[in-house]
Design a protein around this motif. Sequence first.
Motif, PDB file in Angstrom:
ATOM      1  N   ALA A   1       0.751  -1.098   0.446  1.00  0.00           N
ATOM      2  CA  ALA A   1       0.085  -0.387   0.178  1.00  0.00           C
ATOM      3  C   ALA A   1       0.920   1.970  -0.093  1.00  0.00           C
ATOM      4  N   THR A   2       1.969   1.423   0.251  1.00  0.00           N
ATOM      5  CA  THR A   2       2.601   2.382   0.964  1.00  0.00           C
ATOM      6  C   THR A   2       4.264   2.207  -0.652  1.00  0.00           C
ATOM      7  N   LEU A   3       4.474   1.006  -1.033  1.00  0.00           N
ATOM      8  CA  LEU A   3       5.423   0.978  -1.918  1.00  0.00           C
ATOM      9  C   LEU A   3       5.236   0.874  -3.409  1.00  0.00           C
ATOM     10  N   PRO A   4       5.779   1.000  -4.781  1.00  0.00           N
ATOM     11  CA  PRO A   4       4.798   0.432  -6.173  1.00  0.00           C
ATOM     12  C   PRO A   4       6.116  -1.077  -6.504  1.00  0.00           C
TER      13      PRO A   4
ATOM     14  N   GLU B   1       5.352  -7.918  -1.530  1.00  0.00           N
ATOM     15  CA  GLU B   1       5.086  -9.734  -1.949  1.00  0.00           C
ATOM     16  C   GLU B   1       6.770 -10.006  -1.391  1.00  0.00           C
ATOM     17  N   PRO B   2       8.220  -9.226  -1.735  1.00  0.00           N
ATOM     18  CA  PRO B   2       9.433  -9.873  -0.818  1.00  0.00           C
ATOM     19  C   PRO B   2       9.500  -9.625   0.203  1.00  0.00           C
ATOM     20  N   SER B   3       8.122  -8.445   0.736  1.00  0.00           N
ATOM     21  CA  SER B   3       8.024  -7.380   2.300  1.00  0.00           C
ATOM     22  C   SER B   3       7.939  -9.008   3.017  1.00  0.00           C
TER      23      SER B   3
ATOM     24  N   PRO C   1       2.720   3.264  -5.723  1.00  0.00           N
ATOM     25  CA  PRO C   1       1.727   2.946  -4.180  1.00  0.00           C
ATOM     26  C   PRO C   1       0.706   2.403  -3.657  1.00  0.00           C
ATOM     27  N   SER C   2       0.158   1.464  -4.294  1.00  0.00           N
ATOM     28  CA  SER C   2      -1.483   1.204  -4.032  1.00  0.00           C
ATOM     29  C   SER C   2      -1.990   1.331  -4.933  1.00  0.00           C
ATOM     30  N   ASN C   3      -1.624   1.801  -6.352  1.00  0.00           N
ATOM     31  CA  ASN C   3      -2.006   1.245  -7.844  1.00  0.00           C
ATOM     32  C   ASN C   3      -2.806   3.177  -8.251  1.00  0.00           C
TER      33      ASN C   3
ATOM     34  N   ALA D   1      12.981  -5.252   1.107  1.00  0.00           N
ATOM     35  CA  ALA D   1      12.394  -5.149   0.267  1.00  0.00           C
ATOM     36  C   ALA D   1      13.053  -5.058  -1.281  1.00  0.00           C
ATOM     37  N   MET D   2      14.212  -3.885  -1.498  1.00  0.00           N
ATOM     38  CA  MET D   2      14.291  -3.667  -2.387  1.00  0.00           C
ATOM     39  C   MET D   2      15.506  -4.653  -2.966  1.00  0.00           C
ATOM     40  N   HIS D   3      16.151  -4.977  -2.222  1.00  0.00           N
ATOM     41  CA  HIS D   3      17.346  -5.837  -2.387  1.00  0.00           C
ATOM     42  C   HIS D   3      17.437  -6.979  -2.254  1.00  0.00           C
ATOM     43  N   SER D   4      15.959  -8.149  -1.690  1.00  0.00           N
ATOM     44  CA  SER D   4      15.186  -9.062  -1.495  1.00  0.00           C
ATOM     45  C   SER D   4      16.169  -9.940  -1.452  1.00  0.00           C
TER      46      SER D   4
END
Length: 388
Positions: free
Chosen positions: A127-130, A135-137, A304-306, A366-369
């Motif tokens: 909801a806060t990231l594009p 999902e990886p979070s 975020p959240s489309n 999440a960004m590095h995954s």
Amino acid sequence: AATRVGALPADGQARVRACRLPSLEPAPAAGHSAAHALIRKVGLVIAAVVGVALTVLALNRIGIHNIVLSLLQSTPGWVVAALAVMCGAMVMRALSWHAILRAALPRARIRRRDAAQGTFIGVLMSATLPARLGEPSRAFVVARRIGRIRESFPIVLGTLVSQTLLNIVALGALGAVMLSSIGVFSGRSQALLLWGVAPLALVIVVIVAPALLRGGSAVRSARLRRLVTQARSALVQVRLGLRVFRQPRLGAQATLAQFAAWAMQWMSCYLLLIALGLDSRVGIGGAAAVLFAVNVTAVLPVTPSNLGVFQAACVAVLSGAYGISEADGLGYGIILQAVEIATAVVMGMPALLKEGLSWRDVRLRAMHSTPVRLPARRRGEAPARSRA
């Protein structure tokens, strides 16, 4: 008594304030980091300006007064009921994922609260990231709870493929309900169905790719051969997440819980139609069409959240298929997304605080995954001092 409740240190010594330790990640080159930061900031500014401009054009075209009037006519009681049902849907998704995790990691001790923590935090990050970084979070949160992240993260990430397959089946059912209620309207339903095929194509790639990469040993370049081998090993671990479909009991639990979550989301969309007084003109089939449209257009969200695309999908379905005014359609899209964001905050913030992580920590992972990577120590270089 004070020590037992945590008011005083357990060792009887003076209280020591918590301090953040230096990051284990290697510091990037100054010029490279500055250039990337500048590009990212410029891109965000341009995207924000374009989004605001398009929003202003849409509001002027529809009329701000009509949108505000539509929002004020909603019934708060039905909106709260829709929020409660949406929160229940998140719980059912967590139960479905728990069954999938148990099948993929039979030796690990995975509790329902672990899957719930990951699900709720993942919803908050989405909801806060594009770019669907939620999902990886959630995979990272569960992986750090059940063992060594480096070993369990690829398998936990692979369990998301199983949920994606179930989501595709549920979207197919919603698409069938949509077509039966509205038919093909100006070719828009066909475009939505084509977008719905994208997740299925991704799942097929994950399943087939390890077999295609078996010929990596024939590659002449040692570096490329090493990369192919690593990619195949990671994809094999990801494919382990599909084990749930080989176990009837866990597979049935995951399927029923996931379909129940979709049914509850469908009901939540319908309750919001009742809140705006649109249920008599749209019906339960219209709620299915809206839910199908907003999920299909969120396959690759750029905001975020489309945000923005979400409301456009609602307007396209309600106005193009059911003759609802654009103001009412946009008002419904605003309320529906507000309910989804409120669900993410209500369920995700307590989970994030309980996990002991900050929003920034989860965002970076999440960004590095991947787990933390340490550079190799050069010959003759003194090791860094360790900190307890």
